[in-house]
Scaffold this motif. Structure first.
Motif, PDB file in Angstrom:
ATOM      1  N   ILE A 214       0.735  -1.016  -0.160  1.00 14.61           N
ATOM      2  CA  ILE A 214       0.057   0.118  -0.158  1.00 14.61           C
ATOM      3  C   ILE A 214       0.662   1.327  -0.010  1.00 14.61           C
ATOM      4  CG2 ILE A 214      -0.159   0.017   2.700  1.00 14.61           C
ATOM      5  CD1 ILE A 214      -3.027   0.742   0.029  1.00 14.61           C
ATOM      6  N   ALA A 215       1.919   1.421   0.770  1.00 15.90           N
ATOM      7  CA  ALA A 215       2.952   2.549   0.633  1.00 15.90           C
ATOM      8  C   ALA A 215       3.857   2.750  -0.763  1.00 15.90           C
ATOM      9  CB  ALA A 215       4.088   2.245   1.340  1.00 15.90           C
ATOM     10  N   ALA A 216       4.035   1.584  -1.647  1.00 19.50           N
ATOM     11  CA  ALA A 216       4.592   2.063  -2.793  1.00 19.50           C
ATOM     12  C   ALA A 216       3.761   2.746  -3.802  1.00 19.50           C
ATOM     13  CB  ALA A 216       4.997   0.770  -3.157  1.00 19.50           C
ATOM     14  N   TYR A 217       2.102   2.080  -4.024  1.00 16.83           N
ATOM     15  CA  TYR A 217       0.741   2.217  -4.710  1.00 16.83           C
ATOM     16  C   TYR A 217       0.591   3.299  -4.207  1.00 16.83           C
ATOM     17  CZ  TYR A 217      -3.428   1.861  -7.678  1.00 16.83           C
ATOM     18  OH  TYR A 217      -4.007   1.838  -8.117  1.00 16.83           O
ATOM     19  N   CYS A 218       0.469   3.926  -2.932  1.00 16.39           N
ATOM     20  CA  CYS A 218       0.309   5.183  -2.837  1.00 16.39           C
ATOM     21  C   CYS A 218       0.965   5.779  -2.771  1.00 16.39           C
ATOM     22  CB  CYS A 218      -0.781   5.568  -1.244  1.00 16.39           C
ATOM     23  SG  CYS A 218      -2.516   3.810  -1.647  1.00 16.39           S
ATOM     24  N   GLN A 219       2.816   6.142  -3.195  1.00 12.90           N
ATOM     25  CA  GLN A 219       3.476   6.968  -3.973  1.00 12.90           C
ATOM     26  C   GLN A 219       2.439   8.607  -4.354  1.00 12.90           C
ATOM     27  OE1 GLN A 219       6.675   5.598  -4.489  1.00 12.90           O
ATOM     28  NE2 GLN A 219       7.620   5.020  -2.870  1.00 12.90           N
ATOM     29  N   GLN A 220       1.552   8.276  -5.235  1.00 14.67           N
ATOM     30  CA  GLN A 220       1.153   8.726  -5.861  1.00 14.67           C
ATOM     31  C   GLN A 220      -0.545   9.773  -5.097  1.00 14.67           C
ATOM     32  OE1 GLN A 220       0.977   8.195  -9.740  1.00 14.67           O
ATOM     33  NE2 GLN A 220       3.013   7.284  -9.999  1.00 14.67           N
ATOM     34  N   GLU A 221      -0.663  10.741  -5.123  1.00 10.98           N
ATOM     35  CA  GLU A 221      -2.017  11.295  -4.081  1.00 10.98           C
ATOM     36  C   GLU A 221      -3.364  10.814  -5.174  1.00 10.98           C
ATOM     37  OE1 GLU A 221      -3.580  15.217  -3.278  1.00 10.98           O
ATOM     38  OE2 GLU A 221      -2.288  15.678  -3.541  1.00 10.98           O
ATOM     39  N   GLU A 222      -2.916  10.791  -6.732  1.00 10.89           N
ATOM     40  CA  GLU A 222      -4.284  10.334  -7.472  1.00 10.89           C
ATOM     41  C   GLU A 222      -4.456   8.707  -7.361  1.00 10.89           C
ATOM     42  OE1 GLU A 222      -1.479  11.573  -9.033  1.00 10.89           O
ATOM     43  OE2 GLU A 222      -1.967  13.239  -9.004  1.00 10.89           O
ATOM     44  N   LYS A 223      -3.265   7.565  -6.582  1.00  5.03           N
ATOM     45  CA  LYS A 223      -3.392   6.725  -6.269  1.00  5.03           C
ATOM     46  C   LYS A 223      -4.710   6.212  -5.365  1.00  5.03           C
ATOM     47  CE  LYS A 223      -0.359   4.328  -9.904  1.00  5.03           C
ATOM     48  NZ  LYS A 223       0.785   3.367 -10.122  1.00  5.03           N
ATOM     49  N   ALA A 224      -3.827   7.283  -4.112  1.00  3.80           N
ATOM     50  CA  ALA A 224      -4.346   7.063  -2.681  1.00  3.80           C
ATOM     51  C   ALA A 224      -5.872   7.418  -2.822  1.00  3.80           C
ATOM     52  CB  ALA A 224      -3.424   8.004  -1.785  1.00  3.80           C
ATOM     53  N   GLU A 225      -6.247   8.449  -3.548  1.00  3.14           N
ATOM     54  CA  GLU A 225      -7.059   9.040  -3.726  1.00  3.14           C
ATOM     55  C   GLU A 225      -8.422   8.124  -4.364  1.00  3.14           C
ATOM     56  OE1 GLU A 225      -7.996  12.691  -5.450  1.00  3.14           O
ATOM     57  OE2 GLU A 225      -6.782  13.962  -3.988  1.00  3.14           O
ATOM     58  N   LEU A 226      -7.054   7.098  -5.178  1.00  2.00           N
ATOM     59  CA  LEU A 226      -8.486   6.090  -5.468  1.00  2.00           C
ATOM     60  C   LEU A 226      -9.374   5.085  -4.642  1.00  2.00           C
ATOM     61  CD1 LEU A 226      -9.661   4.768  -8.491  1.00  2.00           C
ATOM     62  CD2 LEU A 226      -7.999   3.699  -9.109  1.00  2.00           C
ATOM     63  N   ILE A 227      -8.476   4.892  -3.953  1.00  2.00           N
ATOM     64  CA  ILE A 227      -8.581   3.868  -3.001  1.00  2.00           C
ATOM     65  C   ILE A 227      -8.901   4.239  -1.884  1.00  2.00           C
ATOM     66  CG2 ILE A 227      -8.024   2.320  -1.249  1.00  2.00           C
ATOM     67  CD1 ILE A 227      -5.476   1.835  -3.224  1.00  2.00           C
ATOM     68  N   PHE A 228      -8.970   5.323  -0.993  1.00  6.67           N
ATOM     69  CA  PHE A 228      -9.512   5.990   0.145  1.00  6.67           C
ATOM     70  C   PHE A 228     -10.772   7.157  -0.226  1.00  6.67           C
ATOM     71  CE2 PHE A 228      -5.114   4.680   1.307  1.00  6.67           C
ATOM     72  CZ  PHE A 228      -5.437   3.611   1.908  1.00  6.67           C
ATOM     73  N   LYS A 229     -10.386   7.554  -0.552  1.00  9.39           N
ATOM     74  CA  LYS A 229     -11.359   9.167  -1.730  1.00  9.39           C
ATOM     75  C   LYS A 229     -12.781   8.511  -0.844  1.00  9.39           C
ATOM     76  CE  LYS A 229     -11.515  13.345  -1.316  1.00  9.39           C
ATOM     77  NZ  LYS A 229     -10.585  14.398  -0.631  1.00  9.39           N
TER      78      LYS A 229
END
Length: 379
Positions: free
Chosen positions: A123-138
């Motif tokens: 999860i840490a490596a995948y969410c280095q880009q803010e767009e990907k983190a928002e895709l999962i958690f927003k």
């Protein structure tokens, strides 16, 4: 229909002047069930409350995220609760290789997406880009993190570390996200070991959150539960999670159930989402007890199996009802619509057949009240 059951004589309505006259029928056996005869599609009238509460498009549905270490039991939980797989069959499931997205709406009252993440997902490596983190958690509302206490020597430390990383990332993107930690496979632990597991995981994650200054903000959003797919604890835990998606209707449902339980001397009452055996709401008059919940789940299994013998398809309709007499209590089931059912328990000492008509009238009032709440929530 009048069944061998009881009410205290107090109606939910202010007055009994308009109470419908119930025609007496031949007495039924102590164990009785009625299933309506099939009706043609042309004469079927669908209730507005048959629609799922969360009527959103696929892209805007709320999400529940399911995460954890490899072999912690995430995928087994999903299959047992939502796909009716037996616990013994889960040992043949393959490990999750990619993010599986499941739409929980086809047979359920609830309508949300369940995202099952691989145990090796970084999860840490995948969410280095803010767009990907928002895709999962927003748009996620609840994150379930599954911990296997049996892997304490080799995996528990890694589980806590991964949980800490996940909470840190998710809370930045979505501060309102709720976190549920399932200390899973608890069937292999005794009561003392279960409490020790909760205490140890709680201590470890709290210490890490304090170090990064998230303790106070996350504390109210983080809870821990012991679960197992070999008993009903996993259904109770998932029920508590799903109730967080139904904030707008929980309080009205509880108020209706409280009035019904008090007026009819019921021990406990539940509103169930039938297919996954998740209880949407319960009364606050008496404390929750696991054996009571297990009885209600057994009633759902029995009625579902019985209805399948006489009706095409898996689902019963809104006319299905049942009363089961046990040695010390009676179990009442009344279908509310195609996805919801009321199940309540009444002690034998509180049963009186002379008040059967009032009880049936109060059942109908409760059902009408639930329909009205759902109609308002669906506006």
């Amino acid at each position: 229909a009048v069944v061998s059951t009881q009410s205290t004589g107090h109606s939910l309505a202010p007055s009994l002047d308009n109470m419908a006259v119930v025609q007496q029928q031949p007495s039924l056996p102590d164990w009785s069930i009625q299933v309506p005869s099939p009706i043609s599609s042309g004469s079927l009238h669908t209730s507005p409350s048959n629609a799922s509460l969360l009527t959103n498009s696929a892209s805007s549905k709320p999400k529940i995220l399911l995460m954890g270490q490899p072999k912690s039991g995430k995928t087994s939980i999903r299959h047992v609760v939502f796909h009716k797989m037996s616990a013994n069959e889960t040992q043949f499931l393959e490990s999750t290789k990619k993010i599986d997205k499941w739409d929980i709406s086809s047979k359920s009252f609830l309508d949300f997406e369940l995202w099952d993440f691989p145990g090796k997902f970084d999860i840490a490596a995948y969410c280095q880009q803010e767009e990907k983190a928002e895709l999962i958690f927003k748009k996620a509302q609840v994150l379930i993190f599954v911990v296997d206490p049996l892997d304490d020597r080799t995996g528990s430390t890694n589980s806590v570390e991964k949980l800490h990383q996940t909470i840190s990332l998710a809370s930045k993107v979505n501060p309102l996200l709720k976190f549920e930690v399932f200390i899973h496979k608890s069937d292999s632990l005794n009561e003392n070991q279960r409490q020790d597991s909760i205490r140890e995981v709680t201590h470890r994650i709290s210490r890490k959150l304090i170090n990064i200054g998230l303790q106070e903000r996350i504390n109210s959003s983080l809870s821990f539960k012991t679960t197992s797919i070999y008993d009903h604890s996993i259904f109770e835990a998932i029920s508590m999670v799903c109730q967080q998606l139904l904030v707008s209707v929980i309080q009205p449902f509880e108020s209706l159930l409280n009035a019904f339980v008090y007026s009819n001397k019921m021990e406990k009452a539940f509103i169930f989402d039938i297919h996954p055996k998740i209880f949407v709401a319960t009364d606050n008059c008496n404390p929750f007890e696991m054996h009571t919940y297990e009885l209600c789940c057994d009633v759902l299994d029995l009625i579902s199996d019985f209805v399948c013998i006489y009706q095409d398809g898996e689902a019963a309709d809104h006319m299905t009802w049942s009363t089961i007499k046990l040695t010390d209590c009676r179990l009442h089931l009344r279908q509310i619509n195609r996805t919801l059912a009321l199940i309540c328990i009444q002690q034998a000492a509180d049963c009186d057949v002379s008040h059967a008509g009032i009880l049936e009238y109060n059942f109908q009032l409760l059902k009408d009240g639930i329909h009205r709440v759902l109609e308002v929530a669906n506006m």
